[in-house]
Every structure is written in C-alpha cells, then in structure tokens.
Design a protein around this motif. Structure first.
Motif, PDB file in Angstrom:
ATOM      1  N   UNK A 185       2.045   4.967 -14.664  1.00  0.00           N
ATOM      2  CA  UNK A 185       1.155   4.954 -13.500  1.00  0.00           C
ATOM      3  C   UNK A 185       0.296   3.698 -13.505  1.00  0.00           C
ATOM      4  N   UNK A 186       0.306   3.012 -12.373  1.00  0.00           N
ATOM      5  CA  UNK A 186      -0.554   1.854 -12.172  1.00  0.00           C
ATOM      6  C   UNK A 186      -1.614   2.256 -11.146  1.00  0.00           C
ATOM      7  N   UNK A 187      -2.853   2.472 -11.553  1.00  0.00           N
ATOM      8  CA  UNK A 187      -3.857   3.022 -10.647  1.00  0.00           C
ATOM      9  C   UNK A 187      -4.240   2.103  -9.513  1.00  0.00           C
ATOM     10  N   UNK A 188      -3.875   0.849  -9.600  1.00  0.00           N
ATOM     11  CA  UNK A 188      -4.352  -0.061  -8.563  1.00  0.00           C
ATOM     12  C   UNK A 188      -3.259  -0.604  -7.679  1.00  0.00           C
ATOM     13  N   UNK A 189      -1.998  -0.461  -8.112  1.00  0.00           N
ATOM     14  CA  UNK A 189      -0.944  -1.189  -7.416  1.00  0.00           C
ATOM     15  C   UNK A 189      -0.744  -0.735  -5.988  1.00  0.00           C
ATOM     16  N   UNK A 190      -0.469   0.560  -5.784  1.00  0.00           N
ATOM     17  CA  UNK A 190      -0.114   1.017  -4.443  1.00  0.00           C
ATOM     18  C   UNK A 190      -1.263   0.869  -3.467  1.00  0.00           C
ATOM     19  N   UNK A 191      -2.430   1.432  -3.822  1.00  0.00           N
ATOM     20  CA  UNK A 191      -3.543   1.393  -2.888  1.00  0.00           C
ATOM     21  C   UNK A 191      -4.012  -0.030  -2.629  1.00  0.00           C
ATOM     22  N   UNK A 192      -4.083  -0.834  -3.698  1.00  0.00           N
ATOM     23  CA  UNK A 192      -4.563  -2.208  -3.526  1.00  0.00           C
ATOM     24  C   UNK A 192      -3.614  -3.008  -2.662  1.00  0.00           C
ATOM     25  N   UNK A 193      -2.335  -2.814  -2.870  1.00  0.00           N
ATOM     26  CA  UNK A 193      -1.383  -3.591  -2.090  1.00  0.00           C
ATOM     27  C   UNK A 193      -1.349  -3.138  -0.642  1.00  0.00           C
ATOM     28  N   UNK A 194      -1.490  -1.829  -0.411  1.00  0.00           N
ATOM     29  CA  UNK A 194      -1.569  -1.360   0.968  1.00  0.00           C
ATOM     30  C   UNK A 194      -2.760  -1.980   1.679  1.00  0.00           C
ATOM     31  N   UNK A 195      -3.891  -2.059   0.969  1.00  0.00           N
ATOM     32  CA  UNK A 195      -5.054  -2.708   1.577  1.00  0.00           C
ATOM     33  C   UNK A 195      -4.776  -4.187   1.798  1.00  0.00           C
ATOM     34  N   UNK A 196      -4.061  -4.798   0.853  1.00  0.00           N
ATOM     35  CA  UNK A 196      -3.747  -6.221   0.962  1.00  0.00           C
ATOM     36  C   UNK A 196      -2.871  -6.516   2.179  1.00  0.00           C
ATOM     37  N   UNK A 197      -1.984  -5.532   2.502  1.00  0.00           N
ATOM     38  CA  UNK A 197      -1.088  -5.720   3.635  1.00  0.00           C
ATOM     39  C   UNK A 197      -1.564  -5.016   4.898  1.00  0.00           C
ATOM     40  N   UNK A 198      -2.737  -4.438   4.841  1.00  0.00           N
ATOM     41  CA  UNK A 198      -3.314  -3.861   6.042  1.00  0.00           C
ATOM     42  C   UNK A 198      -2.643  -2.602   6.513  1.00  0.00           C
ATOM     43  N   UNK A 199      -2.062  -1.804   5.603  1.00  0.00           N
ATOM     44  CA  UNK A 199      -1.363  -0.593   6.024  1.00  0.00           C
ATOM     45  C   UNK A 199      -2.210   0.653   5.864  1.00  0.00           C
ATOM     46  N   UNK A 200      -3.452   0.531   5.417  1.00  0.00           N
ATOM     47  CA  UNK A 200      -4.282   1.721   5.279  1.00  0.00           C
ATOM     48  C   UNK A 200      -5.476   1.686   6.217  1.00  0.00           C
TER      49      UNK A 200
END
Length: 686
Positions: A185-200
């Motif tokens: 588990x990477x606690x930052x990868x999914x959420x951080x990248x979604x924010x980085x790409x503007x999908x959240x």
C-alpha cells in the motif's frame, strides 16, 4: 492432540489458544494499534533495545535526498528489481518499539459473507490474515496485525517488515466466500496523483500545466500514419526529466498510469482510442517487470505490435500481468531480455497470445495457422429450435421489447404468483478484448451465484417468487436496450425444446402438462448515470400453459450476466459440406428453415419441409439421427434442388463420387448431356 502453548512470557497474561483482543488504542495518525506489547513492557531482547523512539522514525532509517536531478528518475520508477512494485518507499512506518512496519491494502472483503456484521467484518478479516500468516511462520513471535484502518473499500494493515513476504502470499486467498487482494500500500500515490491530474476536486493551475506537458510529450511520441505510440527510452527524455514529477514518491510510482490517463483524455470514446494505436514500443526502459506499465493493457487492449526489447525480464512471472491480454497481438519483441533464453519462452508466448505470428523477429505462425486455430475440437453446430406451434417464438419476440420498455406490463402479462426469478453474476467469464467491464453494483446484492453463496438462508432469500417480488427486483435494475431480433438476428443464439411434466395449476393431470424451455444468449446495453455500457447475458425461461397473454405463463426465469464477450462463440461452422466441395450458389440453393430467422440463425442449406420431393424432417436434426446422416441428407437435398433429380438419384450421384458435391454435379451434367439419365431420375420432365 498436543496443547498449543502461548509464545508469550508467563507474565504477559493469557494461556494460549484463542485470546480476546485487549482494548485498542489509536496512534496520532488515527490508526488502530493492534499490538500493545510495547506499552506493556513486551519482549525487549527480541525486537531491539525496546527503548521508545523519539517521534516517528524515518522510513527505513534513511534520508531521502532529491539533490541529484541527473539520475534517471523514470528508470528508478520502473526498474526496481527488489520489489514487485517500483519504489513503494512510502507507507513504511514504525511501531512503538521502533520496529519497521510495512503497509498492505486489502480489497474485495466488502463482498464477503461477514460484510453485514456490525463492524463490516473487519475483526473477522484481521483474524483471518493473522491465521494465514502464522501458517508460514516457522519460528519467532507470532504474526500479528499491528495497525489497521479502513479507507473506502480498502482495509489498510501494518505488519512487521519481516512478515511482508508472507503477507503477499495471502493475495488471492478466499475469505468468507470471496477472493481478496493483498497488495503493498502506498498511502499517497492514488489520491495525490488524482489531485495532480484534477480528477477529484477539479483542475488547478498546476494540474492543467501537468496535463499540458504530458500531452505535449505524448504528441511527440505518437505517429498517426503508422498508429505507433513510442514510449521507449523514457528515462532519457529531457522533457520528462525537466518536469521533476519523479522527485516525489507520491507520484513517482504512478507516472505511467497518469500518462495513460492523459492519453485517454484525448479521445471522445473508447472505440476511437482503441483504433488510434496498433503498435507500442516500451523498449530500452530497463523494466524488471510490468507492474508500473500494466495499465497499457486496459488503455490499448487491441494492440497488434508490442516492442519490449532490451528490458530486464527474467522469466514469465515478470510479465504475467499481461497473460491472456492483448488477444489480437501479432508481433512481440523481447530480444535483449533474459527471459528470451528460457527453454519454454516460445511455447509460453504462443500459448498466451493465440494470434501471435512473429516473436523476437522470427515467424512462429503463418496467417493460415492462426486462422486454422478458430476450428474448435467440438464443431459449433446451429442451434436447435423445436417449436411446432410458434409458442416459443412468439414469446421470445415479445419478451425483450417488453422488458426494455415496460417491465410492469410484461410482468402482468405472463408472470403470476408462482413464477420464479433468479439472477447470478459471472465475473470470471471470458470477455471481449476491447470490452470495458461496467460496475456490478446494481446487481451484486441480488446475485445468487451458487459458487459464491453457500449459506442456505442467503440462497433462499435471493430466489424471488411472485410477480410482486420480481417487480421489486426488476425496478432496481438499470434501463436496458436489447438488439432488434429482426435487424440483428446474428447477435442472438436461441434454442427451444419441449419440456414435459410441468406442474398443472388446474390439477387436471397428475402427470403434469407439457411446456417449453427457451434458452437465449445475447447482449444488451444499459444506461447508468447517463453512461451506456454493454453486457452479455444468458437467460433461460420455462414456460407452460397458463392464464397469461397467449395462454402461457412463465414458471421460471433465470438470468446470468457477464462482461461483454461478443457473439462469435456461437457462430455455426460451415462443416456440413467438406472443405474441398464448393457450395451451390445461394441464388439456386433451397432456402433454409429450421426456425424463423428473427429467432435464430437457420441451419445452412437445410431443405424446406413440403418442398416437392422432400419429406418433412429430411435434412434436419432428430432423435436417433446422427450428425453425419443429417449432413448427407442436406447435401442430397441441395443436389436435388439444383439438378431436379429425385432424392434417390441425387444420393446415388453423391455416394458414387465420394460425397463430393462438386464432383457429383460435374458427373450429373456429363450424364445429362449424354442423355444417359432415365426420365424417372427427375422430379419433373427435364
């Protein structure tokens, strides 16, 4: 049986066997502390000095430096040989004793039998994980879950670092009736990248800039005239190095999935995206496995050419994530990888990719050999539709339009208080290579898949009896649209057989009444939230006499849903005529009638009942009649229709020419020209 003794010191409490967990406490991150040994004194000599650490220790005891920007950031992101997932450096913690902890995310447990428990089944799942780990623990302290928390549908657990390898073995195990996934588990990868790409939370200035840069990089690497997407040598790309996105562990391991997201955003629909690319190169990226590039299979599933040369794949396991993917792959290059030297390399790749023709620049199959593979060990025969009074045909013609347009009216027409309906979801059925599986959420709570639901009460509660109960279930399903049978009969396979001994509601016959079983296979479109998805289905009806529309009623209705798999599997193979025999042109061949063409594709070249000289049932399947006999009768009927000869003379012409229709026709023309055929050889005067 020996008593299991506790591994804990005598003063630690407990006498072995099953122990209740003590009251849990949470750390400053909000995680549930499962292992309280540090607070109780614990075992000082086994896990280190036992002295408390000042604050939270740095992961792995290492300081992450970001000064050297000349390092090949992408290479580090996608070529880590030490872990199955590249650079999962975050997510490592320490417990109160300073011991290193690794985090794992567990998914799939929401569908388990214990998910309805008050705690959602978390306690059962935690105990299950500990039991599975301890199966592999040979010595030392027992394996325990140190911390756990729930994030959406993921249970995040922390275990001692020395248990990480054991934890990965639990991946794919069955827990409470469902398979679970256990991954680092990477606690930052999914959420951080979604924010980085503007999908959240919506795009920001930095997000838009990131998208723009990635789009520009993809544009430079895409060649529309050849439909090639060149993703080779990513580590030396100056534009990617200048972005600095891989200097942060929160986005480093998710670079490639982000790139694929940006690629998908450039197309209006999935069909346009699939047709845009036929070839992809991932050469010279020093990949040790495909973990971080695996999303390529979802983005371009219809790929025909794939270049993976000059990477570090050691064995088949390095690329196992793409097994059975890329079903249209014709060219594959793995030169320069250690796996290419494996003695099973060629056979493995040919098995994984049935259309593969060129492997490592060497031809391994010809197009003809690929085409020959379509022949099945058991020939696909046309469907059997036995419906003397067209009861089954009329029912099936009316059912699907009614289900699409007015389900309530359909229920009131042919269902009653004794009718039964069940639905099951088959998530493991093969699907079309370019199909995107829609969510199962609208159906999962109603599914009665007996392979996954073993408890009798659950099985019984998911059988819906009576049109009121059935109506409640149907109303919870999305709106559907089935293909028009008149326009697209090839998209259906429908069979119908008599079924004796059905319950007689009137009680007039102690032996029951006769009915029909109608089996349908096809597809439909459904609309959820404005998005149209396609599914395949199998639906079986048992219908019998009743007070419904047309004098029938539905006794049983069983619906099975699958991901869309196309309709090629039931296309009949043209094996009634030997391959060496040229079929008679359709313009003069007798029309085929096995069942109305709107219901099922007719058997090719079957004779029409009642045609002059052709008795009813001739050339059609029947009990006691072999397939070879049916095929020969069809050939005799064809020759008779074309030559005007009787069945007897047509059969003589074929048998004397080895059942070669072309040779028999040539022989007939020769004898006819010579006047050697008697008048009684013809149905009417020639």
């Amino acid at each position: 049986m020996k008593t299991m003794k506790s591994r804990r010191p005598a003063g630690a409490g407990g006498g072995g066997g099953i122990r209740k967990r003590g009251p849990t406490r949470t750390d400053r991150d909000g995680d549930m502390e499962m292992d309280q040994s540090g607070a109780r004194g614990g075992k000082r000599g086994r896990g280190g000095s036992g002295r408390p650490t000042a604050g939270r220790a740095n992961p792995g005891g290492r300081t992450q430096t970001r000064d050297n920007r000349n390092l090949d950031a992408i290479q580090r992101a996608i070529s880590d040989n030490k872990a199955p997932q590249a650079n999962v450096r975050s997510g490592r913690q320490t417990n109160s004793n300073g011991n290193k902890l690794d985090q794992f995310g567990i998914t799939g447990w929401r569908n388990s039998k214990v998910s309805t428990n008050k705690d959602g089944g978390i306690e059962n799942l935690t105990a299950f994980l500990e039991r599975r780990m301890n199966v592999h623990v040979k010595s030392g302290p027992r394996a325990k879950i140190s911390k756990s928390r729930v994030e959406g549908d993921t249970l995040v657990v922390s275990v001692r670092s020395e248990l990480a390898d054991i934890m990965t073995r639990i991946n794919g195990n069955t827990f409470a009736g469902t398979k679970i996934s256990v991954e680092p588990y990477d606690p930052s990868s999914s959420a951080a990248l979604d924010r980085e790409l503007g999908t959240t939370s919506g795009p920001s200035a930095s997000t838009a800039d990131t998208k723009t840069k990635m789009t520009a990089i993809l544009a430079k690497r895409y060649y529309p005239e050849t439909k090639l997407l060149d993703l080779s040598k990513l580590g030396t790309d100056p534009d990617l190095q200048a972005m600095g996105i891989f200097n942060s562990t929160s986005t480093e391991s998710k670079f490639f999935p982000a790139l694929m997201k940006v690629w998908e955003m450039g197309f209006t629909d999935s069909t346009q995206r699939r047709e845009a690319v036929q070839s992809v190169s991932l050469a010279n990226n020093q990949l040790a496995n495909i973990t971080v590039v695996t999303t390529l299979a979802q983005t371009v599933p219809g790929l025909k050419n794939l270049d993976l040369s000059n990477n570090n794949f050691k064995d088949a396991h390095s690329i196992i994530g793409w097994r059975w993917k890329f079903r249209d792959l014709e060219f594959l290059d793995l030169t320069g990888s250690p796996f290419s030297a494996d003695e099973n390399f060629k056979n493995t790749m040919m098995k994984w990719y049935p259309k593969l023709q060129t492997l490592n620049n060497v031809q391994v199959r010809t197009p003809e050999e690929v085409a020959a593979q379509k022949k099945t060990p058991i020939p696909v025969q046309p469907p059997h539709f036995q419906d003397d009074s067209q009861i089954g045909e009329n029912f099936i013609r009316a059912f699907f339009p009614g289900y699409d347009n007015d389900r309530t009216q359909l229920l009131n027409s042919v269902y009653d208080e004794h009718s039964k309906f069940t639905i099951d979801i088959n998530t493991s059925a093969p699907k079309s290579a370019d199909a995107e599986t829609p969510s199962w959420d609208p159906y999962i709570k109603r599914s009665r898949n007996l392979q996954k639901i073993s408890h009798l009460p659950a099985r019984m509660s998911r059988e819906y009896v009576g049109k009121e109960k059935i109506g409640e279930v149907w109303s919870s399903f999305p709106a559907t649209r089935h293909p028009d049978m008149l326009v697209h009969p090839e998209e259906y396979l429908i069979e119908c057989h008599p079924l004796p001994g059905l319950p007689d509601l009137g009680g007039l016959s102690e032996f029951g009444v006769g009915g029909l079983i109608v089996m349908t296979h096809g597809k439909f479109e459904e609309s959820v939230g404005g998005k149209v998805e396609t599914r395949s289905f199998d639906r079986t009806f048992v219908i019998g006499p009743g007070g419904g529309l047309g004098g029938i009623r539905v006794l049983n209705d069983t619906l099975c849903l699958r991901a869309y798999g196309g309709h090629e599997a039931w296309s009949p193979e043209n094996q009634a005529i030997p391959q060496a025999v040229a079929p008679i042109p359709a313009a003069i061949a007798p029309p085929a009638v096995v069942a109305p063409p709107a219901v099922v594709a007719p058997m090719p070249s079957a004779p029409v009942p009642g045609q002059p000289g052709i008795p009813v049932g001739y050339g059609t399947p029947a009990p006691g009649k072999t397939d070879a006999q049916v095929q020969q009768e069809q050939m005799v009927a064809q020759l008779s229709a074309k030559s005007n000869m009787t069945l007897q003379y047509s059969e003589m012409a074929l048998s004397s020419n080895g059942w070669n229709l072309e040779a028999a026709w040539s022989n007939f023309e020769q004898l006819k020209a010579q006047g050697a055929l008697p008048p009684d050889a013809f149905l009417s005067a020639p």
